[in-house]
Design a protein around this motif. Structure first.
Motif, PDB file in Angstrom:
ATOM      1  N   ARG A 271       0.151   4.346   1.072  1.00 18.63           N
ATOM      2  CA  ARG A 271       0.213   4.814   2.327  1.00 18.63           C
ATOM      3  C   ARG A 271       0.992   4.439   3.263  1.00 18.63           C
ATOM      4  NH1 ARG A 271      -4.800   5.206   0.069  1.00 18.63           N
ATOM      5  NH2 ARG A 271      -5.619   3.503   1.056  1.00 18.63           N
ATOM      6  N   SER A 272       0.997   3.283   3.457  1.00 23.06           N
ATOM      7  CA  SER A 272       1.758   2.707   4.599  1.00 23.06           C
ATOM      8  C   SER A 272       3.008   2.143   4.199  1.00 23.06           C
ATOM      9  CB  SER A 272       1.004   1.310   5.136  1.00 23.06           C
ATOM     10  OG  SER A 272       0.958   0.372   4.022  1.00 23.06           O
TER      11      SER A 272
ATOM     12  N   ASN B 207       0.884  -1.264  -0.062  1.00 21.24           N
ATOM     13  CA  ASN B 207       0.078   0.027  -0.126  1.00 21.24           C
ATOM     14  C   ASN B 207       0.850   1.267   0.099  1.00 21.24           C
ATOM     15  OD1 ASN B 207      -1.447   2.320   1.782  1.00 21.24           O
ATOM     16  ND2 ASN B 207      -3.104   0.828   0.785  1.00 21.24           N
TER      17      ASN B 207
ATOM     18  N   LYS C 222       7.740  -1.557   5.270  1.00 28.65           N
ATOM     19  CA  LYS C 222       8.682  -1.475   6.317  1.00 28.65           C
ATOM     20  C   LYS C 222       9.154  -2.911   6.968  1.00 28.65           C
ATOM     21  CE  LYS C 222       6.370   2.905   7.613  1.00 28.65           C
ATOM     22  NZ  LYS C 222       5.440   3.501   8.624  1.00 28.65           N
ATOM     23  N   ASP C 223       8.614  -3.939   6.323  1.00 22.12           N
ATOM     24  CA  ASP C 223       8.928  -5.063   6.911  1.00 22.12           C
ATOM     25  C   ASP C 223      10.127  -5.574   6.482  1.00 22.12           C
ATOM     26  OD1 ASP C 223       8.280  -7.970   8.032  1.00 22.12           O
ATOM     27  OD2 ASP C 223       8.768  -8.347   6.033  1.00 22.12           O
TER      28      ASP C 223
END
Length: 573
Positions: free
Chosen positions: A212-213, A210, A216-217
């Motif tokens: 927007r998010s 996504n 990060k993983d």
């Protein structure tokens, strides 16, 4: 015999029988879930509803659902023949950075209708303003340009009989496209290209994280670096900086008259450093070989042969732990300089490192966060000259104890002294508890931990440095330094040992340590010893770990951040 495969009727792929069954089972679950959602009670009366775009609806799909729907859509347009989703060639007249540099001075609302350019890149965002205007963010080469695709500008050339809607309804975030149009700026002042043609060059079949998010993983970022590069522009910037650092080092050495060379990656002896090697096997020779842990011995033999200044930038392989600052394969630079000693190398190192930091950051001071998810921050100044700490006297000062003479530290009496010192100060050292390992642990605990700004730790005992020349004024020590920054070693150098008899004695001490269980102790390299008998001139040798330096200059607390493909455990572990 190859395993039999079966055709997936949805995607057209050839897959194994078990994979086909798994997909069919998952589709049945997804279908039942969708049917349940469709028959669920409607929302409360009077609640405002807004029709979702196809892209918004697709965000609610699972990655597998998205892949199958997208694959079918691309297969359909291929079959229809109006749009070729995988064309062979698209002419790009300029890159995105060049486009920005050339046209960023245009005024808001301006368009250069007589100046046609063609750009290409990946769609990172897509949005619509009614049915006749589509906006895309086109990304590539570390830059981003807005695409304002309107119906009135669309000509459809090179897109078969596909209409404006057919072309743009097909496009999704992640697709690679080419646009041909005119440069200009929107009324809001956003630099844009107004395309007459928009060409799908390669579709993205998989769902991107996504927007927007973001992504990060860490597991995904390191295992699928291509997604990391697509989603996180700062990652590309970090690796561009890495290339600039190595480029600066190479140019610096070239200007000093050094010659870059290449030496073997495999050998019958793992020498040149104190480390545990990887073992591989040569089938034709029926011979086990070691992956190199350092190129040192090869490079010094070249100096024997008359190549007075040589260097190598390349990979080393050490079968050791994986942590925040260690990876089994890593990049180093080593150089060897005839008629130089450790003092010359200190001056050269200061010149190199200070100049490199200025080149990369614009100054000599940086901020570095050494621990992930921590507020801890070091302010580091690379301005020369660097601080110097003599190893033994530095420990004596901090531990308030008088060390035995350096010539006796390698004896059992000296080893016992170091052993008791570690126990007294609760310094952990695993077996084998040799003098070299015990002293190294003490240095790490009481000296290295103080080295925030660049600091030389000098005057190592000879038993810690089997390839370094004896100290010219202090018995039992050698002429060596290690450069530490932010408590981590980034550089190691010494006046090279060139006495073949002394070298053999040092190797024998290392052989004794190996027999005592020290897997990292060096082996005796008779070929290298023989080369010294032909005469190695007084020489200074120097090595730098490039990965750790890149970490500091890009503020990365994990070595995996500065390696495009770091070592990872298998997924099932």
């Amino acid at each position: 015999m190859a395993d039999k495969t079966y055709t997936d009727d949805v995607t057209g792929e050839q897959v194994s029988k078990s994979e086909l069954k798994r997909r069919q089972k998952q589709r049945a679950k997804d279908s039942a879930k969708a049917e349940k959602a469709a028959t669920a009670p409607a929302a409360a009366a009077g609640a405002a509803t807004k029709a979702k775009s196809a892209e918004e609806e697709e965000e609610e799909l699972t990655p597998n659902q998205y892949f199958e729907i997208r694959s079918k859509a691309i297969a359909k347009v291929q079959a229809e023949g109006k749009i070729n989703p995988y064309p062979h060639k698209f002419h790009v007249s300029m890159g995105l950075p060049a486009f920005i540099e050339k046209y960023s001075s245009l005024e808001a609302g301006a368009r250069l209708d007589g100046e046609v350019v063609s750009l290409a890149g990946r769609i990172t965002t897509k949005r619509a303003s009614g049915a006749k205007l589509r906006f895309y963010d086109l990304s590539g080469e570390g830059a981003k340009v807005q695409v304002m695709a309107s119906l009135q500008d669309h000509t459809g050339a090179d897109a078969g009989d596909a209409s404006y809607e057919e072309v743009h309804d097909l496009l999704r975030r992640g697709d690679i496209i080419g646009v041909v149009g005119v440069p200009g700026k929107s009324k809001m002042g956003e630099l844009s290209i107004f395309p007459s043609r928009t060409v799908l060059l390669t579709p993205c079949l998989r769902m991107l994280p996504n927007a927007r998010s973001g992504l990060k993983d860490q597991e995904t970022r390191y295992r699928q670096r291509y997604i990391d590069l697509i989603m996180n522009p700062y990652v590309r910037d970090r690796f561009v900086t890495r290339t600039r650092i190595i480029g600066y080092l190479r140019n610096f050495l070239d200007r000093q008259g050094f010659l870059e060379v290449e030496t073997p990656m495999m050998g019958m002896i793992a020498g040149g450093a104190t480390a545990k090697p990887f073992i591989t096997h040569h089938n034709d020779l029926k011979l086990d070989l070691f992956m190199r842990i350092a190129p040192e011995l090869y490079l010094k033999m070249l100096v024997v042969g008359g190549m007075d200044r040589v260097y190598e930038i390349g990979r080393q392989f050490r079968n050791e732990s994986i942590d925040l600052t260690h990876n089994p394969e890593f990049t180093t630079c080593e150089f060897y300089m005839a008629y130089a000693d450790v003092n010359d190398l200190m001056a050269l190192t200061e010149q190199l490192v200070e100049g490199m930091v200025k080149y990369v950051t614009g100054g000599t001071k940086i901020k570095y966060n050494p621990e992930p998810d921590s507020d801890k921050c070091y302010e580091i100044d690379f301005k020369a000259p660097f601080k110097r700490i003599s190893m033994i006297s530095g420990l004596e000062e901090r531990l308030k104890v008088k060390f035995p003479d350096a010539t006796s530290l390698a004896s059992e009496k000296g080893r016992t002294f170091l052993d008791n010192l570690c126990k007294k100060h609760n310094v952990d050292c695993g077996a084998p508890r040799t003098s070299a390992r015990l002293l190294d642990k003490l240095v790490g605990e009481f000296l290295e931990s103080e080295c925030i700004n660049p600091t030389y730790i000098t005057d190592h005992p000879m038993f810690m440095s089997p390839l370094a020349k004896k100290h010219r004024s202090v018995s039992g020590l050698c002429e060596r330094f290690e450069l530490f920054v932010a408590t981590k070693e980034i550089c190691n150098a010494y006046t090279e040992l060139n006495d073949p008899a002394d070298q053999r004695q040092r190797f024998e001490q290392q052989a004794s340590d190996k027999a005592a269980g020290d897997d990292e102790a060096q082996m005796i390299d008779e070929n290298f010893c023989q080369s010294l008998e032909y005469g190695l001139p007084p020489t200074g040798g120097w090595g730098m770990g490039m990965d750790r330096l890149v970490m500091m200059l890009t503020n990365a607390s994990n070595i995996k951040e500065v390696l495009l493909y770091p070592a990872m455990k298998p997924v099932d572990q």
